[in-house]
Design a protein around this motif. Structure first.
Motif, PDB file in Angstrom:
ATOM      1  N   LEU A   1       0.862  -1.185   0.000  1.00  0.00           N
ATOM      2  CA  LEU A   1       0.000   0.000   0.000  1.00  0.00           C
ATOM      3  C   LEU A   1       0.898   1.234   0.000  1.00  0.00           C
ATOM      4  CD1 LEU A   1      -2.837   1.340   0.320  1.00  0.00           C
ATOM      5  CD2 LEU A   1      -2.425   1.344   2.786  1.00  0.00           C
TER       6      LEU A   1
ATOM      7  N   PRO B   1      -8.121   2.769  -1.115  1.00  0.00           N
ATOM      8  CA  PRO B   1      -6.978   2.238  -1.849  1.00  0.00           C
ATOM      9  C   PRO B   1      -7.386   1.770  -3.250  1.00  0.00           C
ATOM     10  CG  PRO B   1      -7.104   1.276   0.349  1.00  0.00           C
ATOM     11  CD  PRO B   1      -8.351   2.074   0.155  1.00  0.00           C
TER      12      PRO B   1
ATOM     13  N   SER C   1      -1.265  -0.863  -4.341  1.00  0.00           N
ATOM     14  CA  SER C   1      -2.414   0.041  -4.300  1.00  0.00           C
ATOM     15  C   SER C   1      -1.960   1.367  -3.712  1.00  0.00           C
ATOM     16  CB  SER C   1      -3.516  -0.540  -3.409  1.00  0.00           C
ATOM     17  OG  SER C   1      -3.959  -1.759  -3.955  1.00  0.00           O
TER      18      SER C   1
ATOM     19  N   GLU D   1      -3.909   0.771   9.136  1.00  0.00           N
ATOM     20  CA  GLU D   1      -3.772  -0.065   7.940  1.00  0.00           C
ATOM     21  C   GLU D   1      -2.811  -1.224   8.199  1.00  0.00           C
ATOM     22  OE1 GLU D   1      -5.461  -0.092   5.104  1.00  0.00           O
ATOM     23  OE2 GLU D   1      -6.674   1.613   5.745  1.00  0.00           O
TER      24      GLU D   1
ATOM     25  N   TRP E   1      -2.026  -5.777   4.131  1.00  0.00           N
ATOM     26  CA  TRP E   1      -0.853  -5.277   3.394  1.00  0.00           C
ATOM     27  C   TRP E   1       0.406  -5.881   4.009  1.00  0.00           C
ATOM     28  CZ3 TRP E   1      -3.313  -3.030  -0.317  1.00  0.00           C
ATOM     29  CH2 TRP E   1      -4.473  -2.307  -0.054  1.00  0.00           C
TER      30      TRP E   1
END
Ligand SMILES: Nc1ncnc2c1ncn2[C@@H]1O[C@H](COP(=O)(O)OP(=O)(O)O)[C@@H](O)[C@H]1O
Ligand SMILES: [Mg+2]
Length: 344
Positions: A65, A88, A96, A151, A163
């Motif tokens: 990410l 994203p 992303s 995240e 991620w």
């Protein structure tokens, strides 16, 4: 009588005595982290380096990410995509990009931790929240690190991390310290309760050297080197995120050796037919001398940087590519070359 002359003082910090650490393996270390912040003065290549690290990690099969903190950062552009939003969006295979807009992060934060629905946006209270989120620096910085930590913790249906690596294209150097230190600053204001534990958790994620690292970006020029050494020292003093490497971007490569330069100049200018067919060829000798001088100046700054900071310096040459993904790819392959372990 003339007044005594003051010795000319350099604005550069005094040299420190340490052996510069090798860049070999620095990239592997970065790609092995969960969060990598890329910070430096504007124009030093932060966005390009962040995008390059993301591409390299993605090539190893990691889900990456990329986080864009500044509205004009254009991390998405450096990854060959057009624009990013708070959601994203895939920019390249396994990469992303998310653009961190404070207002939206704030609403997500309220919704996740305090269950305040998005509908609350319509109320006057929301106006206060919006003001805090967008106008007051402290909470805005808090939202950036908070969202990144959030995240990092995000899991998919099977309980695996959403991620493998999060790469953050940070704010320009003037602001990045406050951003990285936001959770710690907030801890001084909030003594207990749920917010305190959230803030503590965010600070732990940011300052956990096994999970999180920071890469600096610099240019081989006097002021950018001075500022990078200062920024490095301040980050180290904060004792938060660990600085793993510094990318010295746009290094001027050494032109051909002096004897070859002279020969090349003679060969190309000695022949009248060549001179007639290639306009401007007469200046080739002077051009080569100029690039040699630029190279020497850049090399002196690189030495300054190496002796001023105790982290590996990875050199990336000035590239003749078009901007965007082409530059990112070229920077990525240069990072790989420069950090490859030297075989015994
Ligand atoms: N090594 C390089 N050689 C040539 N151009 C580069 C190099 N690295 C970055 N660039 C270009 O320089 C510009 C500034 O880089 P960018 O990554 O946007 O810097 P920052 O994010 O620090 O402001 C971009 O157009 C980028 O494509
Ligand atoms: Mg940028």
């Amino acid at each position: 009588m003339c007044p005594p002359r003051c010795p000319r003082r350099s604005i550069l910090p005094p040299r420190r005595r340490h052996r510069p650490p090798s860049a070999a393996g620095a990239l592997d270390e970065l790609v092995g982290k969960r969060i990598v912040f890329v910070a430096g003065k504007g124009g030093t290549g932060k966005t390009t380096v962040a995008a390059a690290i993301a591409l390299l990690a993605a090539k190893t099969g990691k889900q990456v990410l990329g986080v864009e903190v500044e509205p004009k950062g254009d991390l998405a552009g450096a990854l060959g995509s057009s624009g990013a939003s708070f959601k994203p969006a895939l920019a390249q295979a396994n990469v992303s990009v998310l653009a961190l807009h404070p207002e939206e992060s704030f609403h997500e934060y309220l919704n996740t931790f305090f269950k305040v629905p998005r509908l609350a946006r319509a109320t006057p209270l929301a106006k206060v929240f919006d003001f805090i989120a967008t106008a007051v620096p402290g909470p805005r910085d808090m939202l950036v690190v908070g969202k990144v930590a959030f995240e990092e913790r995000r899991r998919d249906d099977k309980g695996r991390p959403a991620w493998d690596l999060i790469v953050v294209d940070c704010s320009a150097s003037g602001h990045v310290l406050a951003q990285l230190n936001a959770a710690r600053s907030m801890m001084q204001l909030v003594r207990g309760g749920m917010i305190r534990s959230q803030v503590e958790w965010i600070d732990q994620v940011i300052s956990d050297a096994r999970r999180t690292a920071l890469v600096l970006t610099a240019l081989p020029e006097e002021m950018p080197v001075v500022e990078t050494v200062e920024l490095h020292d301040q980050i180290v003093k904060q004792r938060g995120v660990r600085v793993v490497a510094c990318v010295l971007n746009r290094m001027i490569r050494a032109p051909v050796p002096p004897a070859s330069r002279r020969l090349l100049a003679q060969l190309t200018t000695g022949d009248a037919e060549v001179r007639a067919r290639v306009p401007g060829i007469g200046s080739i000798g002077a051009d080569l001398e100029l690039s040699e001088r630029l190279h020497r100046t850049a090399e002196a700054q690189a030495q300054r940087l190496r002796s001023g900071i105790a982290v590996p310096v990875i050199e990336v040459p000035l590239l003749a590519t078009r901007t965007g993904l082409a530059t990112t790819r070229a920077v990525a392959s240069s990072l790989t070359e420069q950090t490859a372990a030297v075989s015994p």
